[in-house]
Structures are given as structure tokens and as C-alpha cells.
Design an enzyme around this catalytic site. Structure first.
Site, PDB file in Angstrom:
ATOM      1  N   HIS A  12       0.869  -1.190   0.000  1.00  0.00           N
ATOM      2  CA  HIS A  12       0.000   0.000   0.000  1.00  0.00           C
ATOM      3  C   HIS A  12       0.898   1.231   0.000  1.00  0.00           C
ATOM      4  CE1 HIS A  12      -3.864   2.083   1.493  1.00  0.00           C
ATOM      5  NE2 HIS A  12      -2.973   3.049   1.267  1.00  0.00           N
ATOM      6  N   HIS A  14       1.642   5.284  -1.606  1.00  0.00           N
ATOM      7  CA  HIS A  14       1.257   6.482  -2.369  1.00  0.00           C
ATOM      8  C   HIS A  14       2.512   7.065  -2.996  1.00  0.00           C
ATOM      9  CE1 HIS A  14      -2.836   6.562  -0.753  1.00  0.00           C
ATOM     10  NE2 HIS A  14      -2.265   6.056   0.334  1.00  0.00           N
ATOM     11  N   LEU A  15       2.590   6.967  -4.316  1.00  0.00           N
ATOM     12  CA  LEU A  15       3.780   7.508  -4.988  1.00  0.00           C
ATOM     13  C   LEU A  15       3.536   8.901  -5.551  1.00  0.00           C
ATOM     14  CD1 LEU A  15       5.356   4.427  -6.811  1.00  0.00           C
ATOM     15  CD2 LEU A  15       6.348   5.765  -4.949  1.00  0.00           C
ATOM     16  N   ARG A  16       2.250   9.292  -5.630  1.00  0.00           N
ATOM     17  CA  ARG A  16       1.902  10.622  -6.154  1.00  0.00           C
ATOM     18  C   ARG A  16       2.403  10.812  -7.586  1.00  0.00           C
ATOM     19  NH1 ARG A  16      -1.094  10.925  -1.730  1.00  0.00           N
ATOM     20  NH2 ARG A  16      -0.111  11.664   0.162  1.00  0.00           N
ATOM     21  N   ASN A  40      -5.028   7.363  -5.935  1.00  0.00           N
ATOM     22  CA  ASN A  40      -5.713   8.615  -5.568  1.00  0.00           C
ATOM     23  C   ASN A  40      -4.941   9.849  -6.012  1.00  0.00           C
ATOM     24  OD1 ASN A  40      -3.754   8.066  -3.574  1.00  0.00           O
ATOM     25  ND2 ASN A  40      -4.873   9.182  -1.990  1.00  0.00           N
ATOM     26  N   LYS A  95      -8.966  -0.189  -5.947  1.00  0.00           N
ATOM     27  CA  LYS A  95      -9.025   0.414  -4.615  1.00  0.00           C
ATOM     28  C   LYS A  95     -10.320   1.192  -4.461  1.00  0.00           C
ATOM     29  CE  LYS A  95      -7.628   2.082  -0.649  1.00  0.00           C
ATOM     30  NZ  LYS A  95      -6.573   3.069  -0.453  1.00  0.00           N
ATOM     31  N   HIS A 134     -10.484   1.241   1.607  1.00  0.00           N
ATOM     32  CA  HIS A 134     -10.222   2.162   2.711  1.00  0.00           C
ATOM     33  C   HIS A 134     -11.473   2.110   3.587  1.00  0.00           C
ATOM     34  CE1 HIS A 134      -8.407   5.977   4.459  1.00  0.00           C
ATOM     35  NE2 HIS A 134      -9.539   5.808   5.110  1.00  0.00           N
ATOM     36  N   HIS A 168      -4.747  -0.797   5.640  1.00  0.00           N
ATOM     37  CA  HIS A 168      -4.213  -0.090   6.816  1.00  0.00           C
ATOM     38  C   HIS A 168      -5.118  -0.205   8.033  1.00  0.00           C
ATOM     39  CE1 HIS A 168      -6.904   2.843   5.093  1.00  0.00           C
ATOM     40  NE2 HIS A 168      -6.040   3.273   4.203  1.00  0.00           N
ATOM     41  N   ASP A 240       1.433   2.405   3.549  1.00  0.00           N
ATOM     42  CA  ASP A 240       0.584   3.596   3.433  1.00  0.00           C
ATOM     43  C   ASP A 240       1.451   4.855   3.525  1.00  0.00           C
ATOM     44  OD1 ASP A 240      -1.645   5.101   3.000  1.00  0.00           O
ATOM     45  OD2 ASP A 240      -2.369   5.014   5.061  1.00  0.00           O
ATOM     46  N   HIS A 244       3.603  14.264   1.795  1.00  0.00           N
ATOM     47  CA  HIS A 244       3.036  15.590   1.525  1.00  0.00           C
ATOM     48  C   HIS A 244       4.182  16.569   1.715  1.00  0.00           C
ATOM     49  CE1 HIS A 244      -1.280  14.478   1.610  1.00  0.00           C
ATOM     50  NE2 HIS A 244      -0.937  13.620   2.557  1.00  0.00           N
ATOM     51  N   ALA A 256      -3.323  14.708   5.765  1.00  0.00           N
ATOM     52  CA  ALA A 256      -3.182  13.394   6.410  1.00  0.00           C
ATOM     53  C   ALA A 256      -2.209  12.519   5.627  1.00  0.00           C
ATOM     54  CB  ALA A 256      -4.537  12.707   6.489  1.00  0.00           C
TER      55      ALA A 256
END
Ligand code: NCD
Ligand code: ZN
Length: 336
Positions: A12, A14-16, A40, A95, A134, A168, A240, A244, A256
Site C-alpha cells: 500500500h 502512495h507515490l503521487r 488517488n 481500490k 479504505h 491499513h 501507506d 506531503h 493526512a
């Protein structure tokens, strides 16, 4: 003391995109063999073209040919079976975000009308595409995950051939739900194994530990730890890790997400070592995921040694990791 981990996997991540991707992708690619990449983005990843193009951007930034980005689509209830069949080879999972529960989830599912969701879930079940969820309601922040458990149960009961991954998980309730349904699985993050709400908000507010789902009570963390340390076969490591920019974290309206990817294996080794469970770490960070997702990632051996490791204050001049400026007891000696 030294340990070797084979094909560590992050289930899980987040690579953006753009600058965050440039910072994060090489870091994950260094110590992980592969990662399940969350969809996302803004706009979310909902088409075959977007999946393929995103995968290319990740590989372009990862600069490590042995890293596999396992792609996901952002769940939409209007996907057709034909579309899912055509995209199946390009993704490993879909997802599902309830609308508005976390970063960039506005286009998620409103309400949980099984009749509306059924056609897509049936098609996924038939095509053997796992559903990652989620699992939070819009209720009181500490109760959101527990309130979602009945929805997991409904999904698990109504779609018995669909693999459902509770992403998560943060509560004892979720750990207990795992064993009630054969088709329920879970990921557990690094930070939820380390912290409770006290670490986030019990003293001075710690924005870099603020994430969704919020860290819970000591008894919840204990249940998560127990499942992870014994490498419960239905549980996988999913960081996860959600970077940011510093100014979005150290701000009113703090975003978050906790950034852990580059220090995750070191901190997991420390935790498993402390609890005398190092022998189970291989299963938690790789073998369970290989079995659950039926994947065979490229060979990679990551060697860690019990030597003090000073965690950087920041990565790429803009992202602050968990344990920033602190010391971990394990460091990565080689990865290849
Ligand atoms: C994630 C993000 O920033 O994309 N944030 C988080 O707090 N975990 C989204 C998510 O997984 O909820
Ligand atoms: Zn996430």
C-alpha cells in the site's frame, strides 16, 4: 547481527506524481522489490490509458529496473465487465474509497448500496481482481473503522470469491474480523505498529504522525502488533507511506499521511527484533503478500544490520519522514 530479506513488498504505497514521485519512487525502489501503488491522484486513475501512463512515469522516476509497480484502479461503480477484462493485465487490484474519507477521495463511493456495487464486484470476483478498501465511515473519528466492519462483513458474505483487503487496519475489531471470513485480508502500516493517538495528539501536536485512519488506542496497537509479529498469513505489510510537502503538514489544516517508505524496513527490523520475532519478518514483508496476490516479484535481497542509523531530517528538501532526525537500531547494508 544481520538479517537478509528477500523481495520485500509494500502492499500500500502512495507515490503521487511530479516532484513527490521523483522524490519517493527511487526511495521505494531502493529497498523494495515491488509496491501496490494507490490510484488517488488528481484526477484519480480510472482508465487503462491512465494506468499505463502512470506506470511508465513511475518506472521513469524509479531508476531501478528491479522494482515492480503493481498498479491499481480507483473504484467506480460504473465500470463495465468488458472494461475490467481489458484492463485486467495492467492492474493487480482495484481500490475503493468511500467518498471524502481521506486525501483525494472525493470521487469515491457514496453510501454502500450493494445493489449498485454488485455488477462491478461480481465482475471483479469472476476476473479474480482483488478489492482493496479504505474502510472508514463518516462517523466519529475514533469509531470510523469499527463502524465500517459490518460493511466489510456484508461484502465478504455477498461476494465469497472476491478477495477483499482491509487496508491499513488500525483496530482490534478489524484484526478479529480477519478470521471470521475466509476472503478477508489486511494490510498493516509501520506507523500503526508504533504509535497510538497519544503520540499524535497526547502532547504537543505531531503533524507528521497525523494520518487516516488516525492511530487508535493501546489495545488496538497491541492487537495489530500481535498479528504482525506472528506474521498472520492473512496480513501483509503495507506502509501507506503518503508524502506531503512539509508546508502542507506543518500548517493549519494539516494534510493526512505519514511518510515512512525509506525507513520502513529498518524500523520493522527494530520492532521485530525488540519482540524476538525477526524470524517472522520475511513472511510479514513478502511471503504472505506473494501468496495472497499470487505474484512473483523480481529477485532482490536486502541485508540489514543492527547498527545505529540516523534518519534524515527530510528527503528531497521537502518531505519529512517518520523518525526524522532520530536514530533507528537497524540500517540497510545492501540491496540488490
Ligand atoms: C493517504 C494520502 O495522503 O494519500 N493519507 C493517509 O492519511 N493515509 C490516503 C489514505 O490512504 O488514506
Ligand atoms: Zn493510503
Amino acid at each position: 547481527m544481520v538479517i537478509a530479506l528477500n523481495e520485500p513488498l509494500d502492499r500500500h504505497l502512495h507515490l503521487r506524481d511530479e516532484k513527490m514521485l521523483e522524490i519517493g519512487a527511487p526511495l521505494s525502489a531502493e529497498t523494495f522489490s515491488g509496491a501496490l501503488v494507490m490510484p488517488n491522484l488528481v484526477p484519480p486513475v480510472t482508465t487503462q490509458e491512465a494506468v499505463v501512463a502512470y506506470r511508465e512515469r513511475i518506472l521513469g522516476c524509479a531508476k531501478n529496473s528491479s522494482f515492480t509497480p503493481y498498479m491499481t484502479l480507483f473504484f467506480r461503480s460504473d465500470y463495465t465487465p468488458q472494461f475490467l477484462e481489458s484492463v485486467k493485465e495492467d492492474i493487480l487490484a482495484i481500490k475503493l474509497y468511500p467518498a471524502g474519507v481521506t486525501t483525494n477521495s472525493d470521487g469515491g463511493v457514496e453510501g454502500f448500496d450493494l445493489i449498485e456495487l454488485a455488477p462491478v464486484l461480481e465482475a471483479m470476483s469472476e476476473l479474480q481482481i482483488p478489492l482493496c478498501v479504505h474502510g472508514e465511515t463518516g462517523g466519529f473519528v475514533m469509531d470510523r473503522e469499527s463502524e465500517f466492519i459490518p460493511i466489510y462483513e456484508k461484502l465478504a458474505k455477498n461476494f465469497p470469491d472476491l478477495k477483499i483487503v482491509m487496508e491499513h487496519i488500525t483496530t482490534k475489531d478489524a484484526v478479529e474480523a480477519l478470521d471470521r471470513y475466509e476472503n478477508l485480508y489486511a494490510t498493516i502500516t509501520l506507523h500503526h505498529l508504533y504509535i497510538t493517538l497519544d503520540d499524535v495528539a497526547g502532547g504537543l501536536l505531531q503533524p507528521h504522525l497525523f494520518c487516516k485512519p488516525i492511530a487508535k488506542r493501546p489495545e488496538d496497537r497491541a492487537a495489530l502488533l500481535q498479528a504482525a509479529l506472528k506474521a498472520h498469513p492473512k496480513v501483509m505489510f503495507g506502509s501507506d507511506s503518503a508524502p506531503h510537502p512539509r508546508e502542507a503538514k506543518e500548517a493549519p489544516g494539516c494534510a493526512a499521511g505519514v511518510f515512512t517508505a525509506p525507513i520502513a524496513l529498518q524500523a520493522l527490523a527494530q520492532l521485530f527484533d525488540k519482540h524476538g520475532a525477526l524470524d517472522n519478518l520475511q513472511r510479514f514483508v513478502s511471503d504472505n503478500a506473494k501468496n495472497i496476490y499470487s505474484i512473483n516479484p523480481p529477485k532482490k535481497e536486502v541485508v540489514l544490520e543492527k547498527t545505529a542509523y540516523l534518519v534524515p531530517e527530510m528527503y528531497g528538501g521537502s518531505v519529512v519522514p517518520m523518525f526524522a532526525g532520530g536514530t533507528l537500531e537497524w540500517r540497510v547494508v545492501s540491496a540488490g
